[in-house]
Design a protein around this motif. Structure first.
Motif, PDB file in Angstrom:
ATOM      1  N   GLY A 221      33.568  30.207 -91.452  1.00 24.88           N
ATOM      2  CA  GLY A 221      32.932  30.735 -92.649  1.00 24.88           C
ATOM      3  C   GLY A 221      32.762  32.232 -92.581  1.00 24.88           C
ATOM      4  O   GLY A 221      33.118  32.878 -91.584  1.00 24.88           O
ATOM      5  N   PRO A 222      32.201  32.814 -93.633  1.00 26.64           N
ATOM      6  CA  PRO A 222      32.088  34.280 -93.691  1.00 26.64           C
ATOM      7  C   PRO A 222      31.158  34.881 -92.650  1.00 26.64           C
ATOM      8  O   PRO A 222      31.250  36.071 -92.367  1.00 26.64           O
ATOM      9  N   TYR A 223      30.254  34.075 -92.083  1.00 22.59           N
ATOM     10  CA  TYR A 223      29.319  34.602 -91.087  1.00 22.59           C
ATOM     11  C   TYR A 223      29.628  34.091 -89.683  1.00 22.59           C
ATOM     12  O   TYR A 223      28.760  34.083 -88.814  1.00 22.59           O
ATOM     13  N   ALA A 224      30.871  33.673 -89.470  1.00 28.18           N
ATOM     14  CA  ALA A 224      31.240  33.036 -88.207  1.00 28.18           C
ATOM     15  C   ALA A 224      30.960  33.929 -87.002  1.00 28.18           C
ATOM     16  O   ALA A 224      30.435  33.465 -85.982  1.00 28.18           O
ATOM     17  N   ASP A 225      31.311  35.200 -87.085  1.00 28.13           N
ATOM     18  CA  ASP A 225      31.110  36.098 -85.940  1.00 28.13           C
ATOM     19  C   ASP A 225      29.630  36.234 -85.595  1.00 28.13           C
ATOM     20  O   ASP A 225      29.251  36.206 -84.420  1.00 28.13           O
ATOM     21  N   ALA A 226      28.789  36.400 -86.614  1.00 31.22           N
ATOM     22  CA  ALA A 226      27.347  36.542 -86.380  1.00 31.22           C
ATOM     23  C   ALA A 226      26.766  35.262 -85.801  1.00 31.22           C
ATOM     24  O   ALA A 226      25.911  35.300 -84.911  1.00 31.22           O
ATOM     25  N   ILE A 227      27.237  34.115 -86.293  1.00 33.03           N
ATOM     26  CA  ILE A 227      26.748  32.839 -85.772  1.00 33.03           C
ATOM     27  C   ILE A 227      27.148  32.666 -84.317  1.00 33.03           C
ATOM     28  O   ILE A 227      26.328  32.266 -83.476  1.00 33.03           O
ATOM     29  N   ARG A 228      28.398  32.973 -83.990  1.00 40.29           N
ATOM     30  CA  ARG A 228      28.847  32.826 -82.600  1.00 40.29           C
ATOM     31  C   ARG A 228      28.063  33.726 -81.660  1.00 40.29           C
ATOM     32  O   ARG A 228      27.680  33.307 -80.566  1.00 40.29           O
ATOM     33  N   ARG A 229      27.815  34.963 -82.090  1.00 42.95           N
ATOM     34  CA  ARG A 229      27.049  35.853 -81.221  1.00 42.95           C
ATOM     35  C   ARG A 229      25.636  35.323 -81.017  1.00 42.95           C
ATOM     36  O   ARG A 229      25.078  35.404 -79.915  1.00 42.95           O
ATOM     37  N   SER A 230      25.044  34.754 -82.060  1.00 42.38           N
ATOM     38  CA  SER A 230      23.702  34.181 -81.922  1.00 42.38           C
ATOM     39  C   SER A 230      23.727  32.947 -81.027  1.00 42.38           C
ATOM     40  O   SER A 230      22.801  32.734 -80.228  1.00 42.38           O
ATOM     41  N   LEU A 231      24.760  32.129 -81.138  1.00 42.33           N
ATOM     42  CA  LEU A 231      24.874  30.958 -80.268  1.00 42.33           C
ATOM     43  C   LEU A 231      25.045  31.367 -78.809  1.00 42.33           C
ATOM     44  O   LEU A 231      24.447  30.765 -77.904  1.00 42.33           O
ATOM     45  N   ILE A 232      25.856  32.384 -78.568  1.00 42.18           N
ATOM     46  CA  ILE A 232      26.012  32.888 -77.197  1.00 42.18           C
ATOM     47  C   ILE A 232      24.672  33.375 -76.664  1.00 42.18           C
ATOM     48  O   ILE A 232      24.321  33.142 -75.502  1.00 42.18           O
ATOM     49  N   THR A 233      23.899  34.041 -77.522  1.00 44.77           N
ATOM     50  CA  THR A 233      22.580  34.534 -77.108  1.00 44.77           C
ATOM     51  C   THR A 233      21.661  33.375 -76.760  1.00 44.77           C
ATOM     52  O   THR A 233      20.943  33.406 -75.740  1.00 44.77           O
ATOM     53  N   LEU A 234      21.659  32.312 -77.584  1.00 46.28           N
ATOM     54  CA  LEU A 234      20.839  31.136 -77.285  1.00 46.28           C
ATOM     55  C   LEU A 234      21.281  30.479 -75.984  1.00 46.28           C
ATOM     56  O   LEU A 234      20.443  30.048 -75.186  1.00 46.28           O
ATOM     57  N   LYS A 235      22.589  30.391 -75.770  1.00 51.26           N
ATOM     58  CA  LYS A 235      23.092  29.827 -74.522  1.00 51.26           C
ATOM     59  C   LYS A 235      22.626  30.664 -73.335  1.00 51.26           C
ATOM     60  O   LYS A 235      22.226  30.129 -72.297  1.00 51.26           O
ATOM     61  N   ALA A 236      22.649  31.981 -73.498  1.00 50.04           N
ATOM     62  CA  ALA A 236      22.220  32.875 -72.415  1.00 50.04           C
ATOM     63  C   ALA A 236      20.737  32.741 -72.129  1.00 50.04           C
ATOM     64  O   ALA A 236      20.290  33.039 -71.010  1.00 50.04           O
ATOM     65  N   LEU A 237      19.947  32.308 -73.122  1.00 50.05           N
ATOM     66  CA  LEU A 237      18.500  32.147 -72.947  1.00 50.05           C
ATOM     67  C   LEU A 237      18.132  30.720 -72.562  1.00 50.05           C
ATOM     68  O   LEU A 237      16.942  30.375 -72.541  1.00 50.05           O
ATOM     69  N   THR A 238      19.135  29.903 -72.261  1.00 45.36           N
ATOM     70  CA  THR A 238      18.899  28.528 -71.822  1.00 45.36           C
ATOM     71  C   THR A 238      18.903  28.472 -70.302  1.00 45.36           C
ATOM     72  O   THR A 238      19.843  28.948 -69.657  1.00 45.36           O
ATOM     73  N   TYR A 239      17.846  27.893 -69.743  1.00 46.99           N
ATOM     74  CA  TYR A 239      17.785  27.715 -68.294  1.00 46.99           C
ATOM     75  C   TYR A 239      18.548  26.429 -67.970  1.00 46.99           C
ATOM     76  O   TYR A 239      18.031  25.318 -68.147  1.00 46.99           O
TER      77      TYR A 239
END
Length: 645
Positions: A221-239
Motif C-alpha cells: 500500500g501507499p504507506y508500506a515503507d513507513a509501516i515496515r520501519r515501524s514494524l522493524i522498530t517494534l521488533k527491535a523493542l521486543t525482548y
C-alpha cells in the motif's frame, strides 16, 4: 570537531540499533550516547543521553568538522549508515548489533568512500548509569578488556588505541576503499572474554536476519515503507527470550524540557496490549503476536487483585522507582528516574484491555479459545467487585483518584469480551449475571460520564475537562461511531485538545495530575483522532492527520512519545513503541478493508488473516462527584503512589 558538546543533542538526531535484547542510540555526530547492557532494563554503560560525555559514550567521527552529514538504514534492516563529508573526503560509519548469540556485540565499521579523512575515536565506558569507572587491561590478542563488578566489555580493533584522561582514544586516517572495524562485546565478568567476531560475516548475517523477517510481513500500500520501519522498530523493542515488548529503550527523556515529567519506559505496559496485538496480526507478524499474548498471560498470572499496569521484560513485578542524583538529565530535566512507581497504581482500564487482548487473540487463532480462560474468569470477577471505585486512569495521574470515564468504559469491555467468549466458544461462566452488570455499567457511564450541555463525554464523572482516550470509545464497541454523542466528543476534542494540528492527552493546566503543567502533544492520541475520523467517514481529515504525523518522524522514520508543537521537535522517550503502533494501525485503517478501528468491536473474526494453526514463537539467536463505594465489600486497593508516571 569538538569532542565535548555543551548542549544535549535533539532527540530526533538519534538512530536506533539493537539485537532484540537491548538497544543503543546513535547520534548524527557518530556518538553512541545510550546503551544498557545486557538487557533493555540493565544499568547503562553509556549514559551521556541523560548526562554528560563523561557519563559514558562511544564517539567515532571525523577529526575535522563535517560539511554534510546524511544517514539511512540499509533497506528493511536495522543496520544504520551515517555518512560524513569533509573538506578532504567522505566516510561512512556503519553501526549494527548482530542478533544475540553467545555474546552481545556492538559493531562499528568505518568505511572510506572518497579521498582521505582523518578520524578520531573516544570510548568512555561508565557502568552503573555513568557512575562506575571500570578497570581496563589488555588481553593477549591485543584487545582491551574493561571490568567493573559483574560487567565486562571487550573492544577489538586493528586501530592503535591509548588511554587518556580515563578514556580510550584513537586517531586514524581512512582512505577510499579502506574499512576499519571496531567491535565492542559484552559478557559477564566471571566468564572468559567474548570471542572475536568476523565483522563482515556478522554484517551479512544481520542484514539477512532483518530482511528475511521483514519479507514475511504484509505491508502493501501507499504507506508500506513507513509501516515496515515501524514494524522493524517494534521488533527491535521486543525482548526475544520472553516476547515482552517494551514501551521504549530509554528513561527520563522529558515530556517537557526542563520539567519533572521524566519516566522510565523500559518496561511492558498492559495498556498498550490490544492495539499492539492488532498491529502485529494485521501485518502478518504472528510469531511475535503469539509471543506477546503468551507473555501477557504469564505476567498477570496469579491473584487478580495483584495485577499491575506494567511489568518487567520477563514479567518482573518489583519496579521500584529511584532517582539518579549524579546525572543532570536531558536538557537539565530532573530527576532521572529508574524504575516506575506507577506499577503500583490501581488502574481499572487494564482489566478490560487485557480481556480485549485475549479476545482478539482468540479471533486471530493465536491460541485455543480455552487457553487461560480460568484466569480470565477470575479477572472479570475481580472487576465485578471493584469497577465502581475511582482509579488513577490510563494516564497514571499523580492527583486524586477519580471515576475516569475511559476506565469505566474498559470495565464494560472486560464484561463484554467475557460474554462474547462464552457466546461464541461455549466457554463456561455466569453469562446472565455478567450481561446485567455490563448493562448497568453502560447506563452509569451514559448518565454520569456524558455532558449533555456540551454533547461530549467527559474525562471523569462530574468533571468539565476532556481526555483524548475518549476517542477509543467507538473503537472498543461501547458506542456506535455515528452516534451523535460520539461525533460530539470528537468535535469537543478537536476544539479543546487539538493544538497546532496535534492532540494533547488532556489539558495539564486544567487537570490536577499532581505535576507542574505543560507537556507536548501525545502522538498516540493524534493517531487515535485519525482513526476516529475514519470511523465517522472523515477519510480526508484522517489522511491529512496521518501525513502530518509522518512528516514529523526523524530522517530515519522514528517517532518519540510526544511532539513539541512550539519548537517543532520530538520529546519524550524515544523511540516510542506506542507511537509506532498508532502509525501502523492508522495506516491500515486508511488502506485496508478490515480496519483495526472496527476489529475490536466485532463479535466475529478479527479481520486479520490468521495462520492455519497457532505457531510457536521463533527465538532467533505500556469538581468531581464522588460515587459510593460498594457497600459491605472488603476493598483491597493499592496505596496511592506519589511517583506515578
Amino acid at each position: 570537531m569538538a569532542l565535548h558538546s555543551p548542549m544535549s543533542a535533539a532527540i530526533e538526531s538519534y538512530g536506533l540499533i539493537g539485537d532484540c535484547q537491548t538497544a543503543a542510540l546513535v547520534g548524527r555526530d557518530g556518538s553512541i550516547d545510550w546503551l544498557c547492557w545486557p538487557r533493555f532494563d540493565s544499568d547503562a554503560c553509556f549514559a551521556a543521553l541523560v548526562g554528560k560525555p563523561s557519563n559514558g559514550r562511544w564517539l567515532i567521527t571525523p577529526s575535522d568538522d563535517a560539511i554534510e552529514v546524511s544517514r539511512c538504514y540499509r533497506r528493511d534492516t536495522l543496520v544504520l549508515e551515517t555518512t560524513f563529508r569533509t573538506g578532504t573526503g567522505k566516510v561512512t560509519v556503519i553501526d549494527f548489533m548482530q542478533p544475540r548469540g553467545r555474546s552481545s556485540d556492538l559493531i562499528r565499521l568505518v568505511r572510506g568512500d572518497e579521498g582521505e579523512v582523518p578520524m578520531c575515536m573516544e570510548l568512555v565506558l561508565r557502568f552503573g548509569y555513568g557512575a562506575t569507572m571500570p578497570w581496563v587491561s589488555r588481553l593477549k590478542d591485543g584487545a582491551l578488556r574493561a571490568v567493573a563488578g559483574p560487567d565486562m566489555v571487550v573492544l577489538r580493533t586493528p586501530v592503535m588505541l591509548w588511554g587518556e584522561s580515563f578514556k580510550t582514544t584513537a586517531m586514524f586516517t581512512i582512505t577510499k576503499g579502506d574499512t576499519k572495524p571496531f567491535v565492542l562485546s559484552y559478557g559477564p565478568s566471571h566468564l572468559p572474554p567474548p570471542e572475536a567476531v568476523d565483522c563482515h560475516a556478522a554484517l551479512a548475517a544481520c542484514e539477512k536476519f532483518w530482511r528475511d523477517w521483514t519479507a514475511t510481513t504484509k505491508t502493501a500500500g501507499p504507506y508500506a515503507d513507513a509501516i515496515r520501519r515501524s514494524l522493524i522498530t517494534l521488533k527491535a523493542l521486543t525482548y526475544v527470550p520472553s516476547g515482552g515488548i517494551i514501551a521504549s529503550p530509554t528513561t527520563s527523556l522529558p515530556e517537557r524540557p526542563g520539567g519533572a515529567r521524566n519516566w522510565d519506559y523500559r518496561y511492558c505496559w498492559i495498556r498498550d496490549s490490544t492495539l499492539t496485538l492488532l498491529a502485529l496480526m494485521n501485518a502478518g507478524v504472528y510469531d511475535e503476536a503469539t509471543a506477546w499474548r503468551d507473555w501477557l498471560q504469564r505476567a498477570v498470572a496469579g491473584d487478580p487483585a495483584d495485577m499491575q499496569i506494567m511489568y518487567g521484560i520477563m514479567g518482573e513485578r518489583r519496579l521500584m522507582e529511584w532517582e539518579i542524583k549524579w546525572l543532570p538529565g536531558y536538557l537539565e530535566s530532573k530527576p532521572v528516574r529508574i524504575g516506575n512507581a506507577a506499577s503500583s497504581q490501581f488502574q481499572l482500564d487494564v482489566y478490560g484491555e487485557l480481556m480485549d487482548t485475549f479476545e482478539q487473540a482468540r479471533k486471530g487463532a493465536l491460541a485455543p479459545p480455552e487457553s487461560g480462560w480460568d484466569l480470565q474468569v477470575e479477572l472479570v470477577k475481580h472487576v465485578d467487585e471493584y469497577w465502581s471505585l475511582p482509579d488513577y486512569g490510563i494516564w497514571e495521574t499523580r492527583g486524586p483518584p477519580l471515576h475516569f470515564v475511559y476506565s469505566k468504559v474498559m470495565a464494560w469491555v472486560a464484561f463484554d469480551r467475557a460474554i462474547k467468549a462464552i457466546e461464541r466458544y461455549g466457554l463456561p461462566g455466569p453469562v446472565d449475571e455478567w450481561r446485567v452488570t455490563r448493562t448497568r455499567i453502560h447506563a452509569e457511564i451514559c448518565e454520569h460520564g456524558f455532558d449533555k450541555e456540551r454533547n461530549t463525554f467527559r474525562s471523569a464523572y462530574g468533571e468539565t475537562t476532556l481526555d483524548a482516550s475518549l476517542l477509543l470509545m467507538a473503537q472498543v464497541g461501547f458506542i456506535a461511531p455515528k452516534d451523535p454523542r460520539c461525533i460530539g466528543t470528537i468535535e469537543a476534542i478537536e476544539r479543546e485538545l487539538l493544538v497546532d494540528g496535534f492532540v494533547k492527552r488532556y489539558n495539564t493546566h486544567e487537570t490536577d495530575d499532581g505535576l507542574a503543567p505543560g507537556e507536548g502533544a501525545f502522538l498516540a492520541c493524534s493517531f487515535w483522532l485519525a482513526d476516529a475520523y475514519v470511523s465517522v467517514g472523515r477519510q480526508g481529515d484522517a489522511d491529512k492527520m496521518l501525513k502530518r504525523l509522518l512528516s514529523i518522524r526523524n530522517d530515519l522514520g522514528l517517532l518519540a512519545e510526544e511532539y513539541d508543537t512550539v519548537n517543532g521537535r520530538l520529546i519524550g522517550n524515544f523511540p516510542q513503541a506506542f507511537s509506532h503502533v498508532g502509525l501502523i494501525n492508522t495506516a491500515f485503517n486508511l488502506t485496508r478493508a478490515h480496519r483495526p478501528a472496527e476489529q475490536r468491536a466485532k463479535v466475529s473474526g478479527s479481520g486479520a488473516q490468521a495462520p492455519a494453526e497457532p505457531k510457536k514463537p521463533q527465538r532467533p539467536g505500556r469538581g468531581h462527584e464522588k460515587m459510593a463505594e460498594p457497600g459491605g465489600h472488603h476493598v483491597r486497593r493499592r496505596a496511592p503512589s506519589s511517583k506515578a508516571r
